[in-house]
Motif scaffolding. Structure first.
Motif, mmCIF file in Angstrom:
data_model
loop_
_atom_site.group_PDB
_atom_site.id
_atom_site.type_symbol
_atom_site.label_atom_id
_atom_site.label_comp_id
_atom_site.label_asym_id
_atom_site.label_seq_id
_atom_site.Cartn_x
_atom_site.Cartn_y
_atom_site.Cartn_z
ATOM 1 N N THR A 70 30.348 41.172 48.025
ATOM 2 C CA THR A 70 30.628 40.889 49.431
ATOM 3 C C THR A 70 29.355 40.712 50.258
ATOM 4 O O THR A 70 29.421 40.661 51.486
ATOM 5 C CB THR A 70 31.466 42.024 50.039
ATOM 6 N N SER A 103 39.527 34.728 47.939
ATOM 7 C CA SER A 103 38.929 36.058 48.064
ATOM 8 C C SER A 103 38.485 36.352 49.489
ATOM 9 O O SER A 103 37.663 37.236 49.705
ATOM 10 C CB SER A 103 37.725 36.185 47.121
ATOM 11 N N ASP A 125 33.244 39.851 40.890
ATOM 12 C CA ASP A 125 34.422 40.700 40.860
ATOM 13 C C ASP A 125 35.510 39.972 40.077
ATOM 14 O O ASP A 125 35.874 38.834 40.416
ATOM 15 C CB ASP A 125 34.900 41.015 42.276
ATOM 16 N N LYS A 141 43.359 32.098 52.948
ATOM 17 C CA LYS A 141 42.668 33.185 52.246
ATOM 18 C C LYS A 141 41.281 32.763 51.764
ATOM 19 O O LYS A 141 40.682 33.437 50.943
ATOM 20 C CB LYS A 141 43.502 33.641 51.054
ATOM 21 N N THR A 161 37.072 40.154 49.350
ATOM 22 C CA THR A 161 36.671 40.770 48.088
ATOM 23 C C THR A 161 35.435 40.128 47.484
ATOM 24 O O THR A 161 34.756 40.748 46.661
ATOM 25 C CB THR A 161 37.815 40.703 47.077
ATOM 26 N N SER A 162 35.113 38.894 47.846
ATOM 27 C CA SER A 162 33.938 38.224 47.299
ATOM 28 C C SER A 162 33.574 37.035 48.185
ATOM 29 O O SER A 162 34.451 36.370 48.751
ATOM 30 C CB SER A 162 34.196 37.753 45.863
ATOM 31 N N ARG A 211 40.118 45.990 36.475
ATOM 32 C CA ARG A 211 39.239 45.303 37.432
ATOM 33 C C ARG A 211 37.795 45.634 37.097
ATOM 34 O O ARG A 211 37.447 46.799 36.857
ATOM 35 C CB ARG A 211 39.549 45.743 38.865
ATOM 36 N N THR A 256 33.811 45.067 38.438
ATOM 37 C CA THR A 256 32.949 44.677 39.542
ATOM 38 C C THR A 256 31.510 44.992 39.177
ATOM 39 O O THR A 256 31.209 46.110 38.742
ATOM 40 C CB THR A 256 33.323 45.417 40.836
#
Length: 383
Positions: free
Chosen positions: A179, A67, A165, A100, A132-133, A172, A174
């Protein structure tokens, strides 16, 4: 003679006479009570020299489960990774990184006053790229600098994230902000900020909420205590936020303020309505008043529906297919009411707004209209 006349005047006006030391004496200001909350001085004011210092730094969070930042969209993350590896003695030139599990972050912290080297403080971590996280990540050693450019702390540790998330192929979910996170006790203070509280002869007290009445009451409470303790007044109000206190001799500054900070005073605040249009939050102060007004509120809904009809020509008629428009307009105005609103106190005001049966967004519009009409006797703060 002056004391006698002053005492008679105070009794006639219904005031509590309090005299200062001196050959003639003078009557201290005695403000009428506003029915506000009783608070300690330590809860409503701060010493000017005992202030926090803001720190900021740039770092990397590693160990993310896919993420992290995409290195194509966040080139600074790749540059930071190469710099970190080179500092650790690992050559990475000429290789394309595709990791990543790394995210570039900004680390912020507030360093409390009087902290010594070796103390630990909390830090906040926020993503700088397109990660994303930050859940499950670890903050790598990050220097934290102040406004003067000097390093005052170093942060490192596991990042705790409250939000999450979850994403699939078609949906999806959340919750919260994945973040952003925090590292409790994650920074070690390397350099202390010099404080001069120990040898200060004059203390400057700053009220958290500026108000002239509260400043005068704080001054009176401190002087009443200092007369009994030291034999003379030591405080004087400067403005709506500042009270100056002169430390008596033969007592340390810390011990002197420790005796004053638990004195209780009746706080006051201006009438204010705070409105947050993004979340629909409305906070109405206790002293807010509304003059008698008539309010009409109703939601007007106009619904336009297009249902075009396809018209086919007759067989062998050499016609063409055409589209015939068909429009349907509906107008609806539910819950349209006219009400008289009068708010002599907070409970009556809230009850009157609830009688209108409107949502918070409607109440916000009503309050703005009342303010424009000049009937809201308070400050309207929009956030």
């Amino acid at each position: 003679m002056i004391r006698a006349l002053t005492l008679i005047l105070a009794l006639v006006l219904g005031l509590q006479p309090t005299f200062a030391d001196g050959p003639e004496g003078r009557l201290l200001s005695s403000l009428p009570g506003a029915g506000g909350p009783i608070s300690r001085i330590k809860d409503i004011a701060r010493i000017q020299s005992s202030r926090d210092n803001q720190l900021v730094g740039y770092g990397l969070v590693i160990g993310l489960q896919g993420s992290g930042d995409s290195l194509r969209n966040a080139p600074f993350t790749e540059q930071s990774m190469r710099a970190m590896l080179e500092n650790l003695g690992i050559a990475s030139e000429g290789e394309r990184m595709r990791a990543k599990n790394v995210a570039a972050v900004i680390v912020t912290a507030n360093m409390p006053p009087f902290v010594q080297s070796g103390a630990r403080i909390d830090v906040s971590v926020s993503s700088l790229g397109d990660a994303t996280s930050l859940a499950g990540g670890t903050l790598v050693m990050t220097p934290l600098k102040a406004a003067d450019g000097e390093i005052y702390a170093v942060a490192q540790g596991s990042v705790f994230v409250a939000g999450f998330d979850a994403q699939g192929q078609a949906e999806r979910v959340t919750q919260g902000i994945p973040t952003s996170g925090s590292v409790p006790n994650g920074a070690i203070v390397e350099r202390q900020v010099k404080a001069t509280l120990g040898d200060q002869a004059v203390l400057t007290l700053q009220l958290l909420n500026a108000d002239y009445s509260t400043a005068v009451r704080v001054t009176d409470a401190i002087n009443e205590y200092s007369r009994a303790r030291f034999g003379r007044p030591v405080a004087s109000e400067q403005d709506a936020r500042t009270v100056v206190i002169r430390r008596p001799p033969n007592i340390s500054t810390a011990r002197f303020y420790a005796e004053l900070e638990n004195l209780v005073v009746e706080t006051d605040a201006p009438a204010r309505v705070v409105v947050d249009e993004r979340t629909g939050t409305i906070v109405i102060g206790q002293d807010v008043r509304i003059s008698r007004v008539a309010i009409s509120h109703g939601t007007l809904t106009v619904r336009i529906t297009e249902t075009p009809t396809i018209v086919q020509p007759e067989p062998f008629s050499r016609g063409v297919t055409a589209v015939e428009p068909n429009t349907n307009i509906e107008v609806d105005q539910p819950n349209a009411k006219v009400a008289i609103l009068d708010g002599p106190d907070l409970q009556t005001l809230v009850s009157g707004l609830n009688r209108l049966g409107v949502k918070p967004s409607g109440i916000i519009a009503i309050l703005q209209g009342i303010k424009s009409a000049g009937a809201l006797q308070a400050d309207l703060v929009l956030q």
